[in-house]
Write a protein that holds these residues in place. Structure first.
Motif, short mmCIF file in Angstrom:
data_model
loop_
_atom_site.label_atom_id
_atom_site.label_comp_id
_atom_site.label_asym_id
_atom_site.label_seq_id
_atom_site.Cartn_x
_atom_site.Cartn_y
_atom_site.Cartn_z
N ASN A 7 0.76 -1.33 -0.08
CA ASN A 7 -0.40 -0.29 0.00
C ASN A 7 1.03 1.41 0.13
O ASN A 7 1.01 2.28 -0.37
N ILE A 8 2.21 1.11 0.81
CA ILE A 8 2.82 2.10 1.09
C ILE A 8 3.45 2.19 -0.25
O ILE A 8 3.40 3.87 -0.89
N ASP A 9 3.67 1.24 -1.02
CA ASP A 9 4.75 1.75 -2.81
C ASP A 9 3.19 2.09 -3.55
O ASP A 9 3.88 3.05 -4.36
N ILE A 10 1.76 1.69 -3.49
CA ILE A 10 1.13 2.23 -4.20
C ILE A 10 0.84 3.54 -4.02
O ILE A 10 0.34 4.35 -4.99
N ASP A 11 0.94 4.30 -2.79
CA ASP A 11 0.88 5.39 -2.40
C ASP A 11 1.99 6.75 -3.22
O ASP A 11 1.29 7.61 -3.43
N TRP A 12 2.90 6.24 -2.87
CA TRP A 12 3.79 6.60 -3.75
C TRP A 12 3.81 7.23 -4.97
O TRP A 12 4.04 8.38 -5.41
N LEU A 13 3.91 6.30 -5.73
CA LEU A 13 3.12 5.76 -7.50
C LEU A 13 1.86 7.04 -7.74
O LEU A 13 2.29 7.96 -8.41
N LEU A 14 0.81 6.73 -6.72
CA LEU A 14 -0.11 7.60 -6.74
C LEU A 14 0.10 9.20 -7.17
O LEU A 14 -0.45 10.22 -7.03
N ILE A 15 0.67 9.66 -5.82
CA ILE A 15 0.99 10.97 -5.43
C ILE A 15 2.01 11.13 -6.77
O ILE A 15 1.73 12.49 -7.27
N PHE A 16 3.11 11.09 -6.98
CA PHE A 16 4.05 10.79 -8.61
C PHE A 16 2.68 11.51 -9.61
O PHE A 16 3.05 12.34 -10.55
N ILE A 17 1.78 10.52 -9.76
CA ILE A 17 1.27 10.61 -11.26
C ILE A 17 0.27 12.32 -10.99
O ILE A 17 0.45 13.04 -11.87
N PHE A 18 -0.46 12.45 -9.61
CA PHE A 18 -1.00 13.30 -9.23
C PHE A 18 -0.23 14.60 -9.67
O PHE A 18 -0.69 15.53 -10.02
N VAL A 19 0.85 14.71 -9.08
CA VAL A 19 1.84 15.92 -8.90
C VAL A 19 1.88 15.68 -10.86
O VAL A 19 2.26 17.60 -10.89
N TYR A 20 2.67 15.42 -10.98
CA TYR A 20 2.81 14.97 -12.21
C TYR A 20 1.86 15.35 -13.39
O TYR A 20 2.19 16.43 -14.11
N ILE A 21 0.46 15.36 -13.59
CA ILE A 21 -0.23 15.96 -13.60
C ILE A 21 -0.80 17.29 -13.39
O ILE A 21 -1.08 17.89 -14.73
N TYR A 42 -6.68 3.86 -12.84
CA TYR A 42 -5.49 2.84 -11.12
C TYR A 42 -6.25 2.20 -10.19
O TYR A 42 -6.39 1.85 -9.02
N ILE A 43 -7.40 4.29 -9.27
CA ILE A 43 -8.11 3.54 -8.52
C ILE A 43 -9.03 2.38 -8.15
O ILE A 43 -9.58 2.04 -7.45
N ILE A 50 -10.94 6.24 -1.09
CA ILE A 50 -11.31 7.65 -1.56
C ILE A 50 -10.97 8.55 -0.64
O ILE A 50 -10.05 10.40 -0.97
N LEU A 51 -11.23 9.10 0.85
CA LEU A 51 -10.24 9.67 1.64
C LEU A 51 -8.39 9.41 1.16
O LEU A 51 -8.31 10.86 0.79
N HIS A 52 -7.82 8.31 0.90
CA HIS A 52 -6.30 8.86 0.51
C HIS A 52 -6.53 9.18 -0.93
O HIS A 52 -5.19 10.50 -1.26
N VAL A 53 -6.84 9.28 -1.36
CA VAL A 53 -7.36 10.05 -2.97
C VAL A 53 -7.48 11.42 -2.66
O VAL A 53 -7.14 12.38 -3.15
N ILE A 54 -7.90 11.66 -2.26
CA ILE A 54 -8.10 13.13 -1.99
C ILE A 54 -7.72 13.51 -1.59
O ILE A 54 -7.20 15.31 -1.75
#
Length: 364
Positions: A7-21, A42-43, A50-54
């Motif tokens: 979960n920690i790994d996927i969280d960092w990847l998702l943050i990268f995607i959001f920041v990049y976009i 991906y989500i 949903i809370l994590h995504v927000i």
């Protein structure tokens, strides 16, 4: 790998995607809003909370806010200048002067291009011909080359393992400095440092994602750098292919060349206004050939007494590149505006994630 680490790994990847976009939309072009298809897919596939995504979505705008403070200040470039000021001379300039005084103009041009990313009148023509073959990334020193050197160092100094890791970090730091801390080479340096932080975690996405996030925080306008985009997109593609753990080496390499060439299409065509019909074949044929040439040249360019060997090697690779250009076919692609580029990347990664989901093994 346990669930928490995953979960920690996927969280960092998702943050990268959001920041990049977020940075792409506000600092490049609003058409990059199409890229939100990637995190949405991906989500949905990973059933994120949903809370994590927000939280990730809101946090992704922090680098954009910093861009108003940082503006065009490039800390990577200033770091190199700061080191030169401290030393009161430039090691890069000293080495370039040595090469210019030691070799003929053709050999000097090739050494400067392959070792220092420096283009003169002669090497620029070679660089353009390499671009026509759609294999520019093999010539321009990037994370691709530094990873090869890092692997060689760690293989030689494998006992104790920490010795190889430390030496590799210092060597990459020094070589990155010689290249004025270019974006693509700095990625490997930052990823290597994060490797020490997450040394217990075998997931390669986390190190790459964290290095990308840090790069975008330090210098938000890096998002407009083609080298940055190609470096990270291709790196994620390589990790994606390797995660399938295909045992056949040749099939593995063919898939990596194919996928990296496909994802690079918008960027390669924007540089060369076209792409070679033999791009994938060229990549397969030249990858190891140029890598071996690069390593030999790097190890020997300071040894002037073997000048005839170096001159022959430079002559040989020049003629091989010229020869392949004679039979090469370049297709002009002028449709790659930012609209098509964002749409293309969104579709590419969406399909990749769906395929991964079908194999029940997504981003592990």
């Amino acid at each position: 790998m346990n669930t928490n680490k995953k979960n920690i790994d996927i969280d960092w990847l998702l943050i990268f995607i959001f920041v990049y976009i977020a940075l792409s939309i506000f600092l490049a072009n609003y058409w990059f809003i199409f890229l939100y298809v990637i995190p949405i897919t991906y989500i949905f596939l990973t059933k994120k909370k949903i809370l994590h995504v927000i939280i990730y979505f809101i946090a992704s705008f922090i680098p954009f806010g910093l861009s108003f403070l940082i503006k065009d200040f490039n800390c990577f470039e200033h770091l190199s200048n700061w080191i030169n000021t401290m030393l009161k001379f430039s090691i890069r300039d000293k080495l370039l002067n040595y090469v210019n005084e030691s070799y003929d103009s053709e050999t000097t041009g090739i050494i400067n291009l392959f070792i220092f990313n420096k283009k003169d009148n002669y090497s620029y023509d070679i660089y353009k011909m390499v671009g026509n073959l759609s294999i520019t990334y093999l010539v321009v020193i990037s994370g691709f080359h530094l990873n090869i050197l890092k692997t060689i160092i760690e293989k030689i100094l494998y006992k104790p393992k920490i010795l190889g890791n430390i030496f590799a970090v210092f060597f990459i730091l020094f070589y990155t400095y010689l290249l004025n801390f270019s974006i693509s080479t700095s990625r490997v340096l930052i990823s290597t440092l994060f490797g020490f932080i997450f040394y217990k975690n075998k997931n390669k996405y986390i190190k790459t994602a964290c290095s990308g996030i840090l790069s975008m925080i330090i210098y938000p306008r890096v998002i407009n750098d083609i080298g940055f985009n190609l470096s990270y997109l291709c790196t994620f593609c390589v990790i994606y292919i390797l995660s399938y753990k295909i045992k056949n080496f040749f099939i593995n390499q063919i898939l990596i060349c194919f996928v990296c060439t496909i994802i690079s299409l918008p960027f390669i065509s924007s540089i060369n206004n076209g792409i070679s019909l033999f791009a994938i074949i060229n990549s397969l044929l030249f990858t190891y050939f140029i890598n071996i040439f690069f390593v030999i040249l790097l190890l020997t360019f300071l040894i002037k007494w073997i000048y005839p060997v170096q001159k022959y090697l430079c002559w040989f690779i020049t003629n091989v590149i010229v020869g392949f250009n004679l039979i090469n076919i370049v297709v002009n692609l002028k449709i790659w505006n930012l609209y098509f580029q964002s749409f293309y990347i969104a579709i590419f990664f969406t399909i990749a994630m769906i395929i991964r989901k079908k194999t029940n093994f997504i981003f592990q």
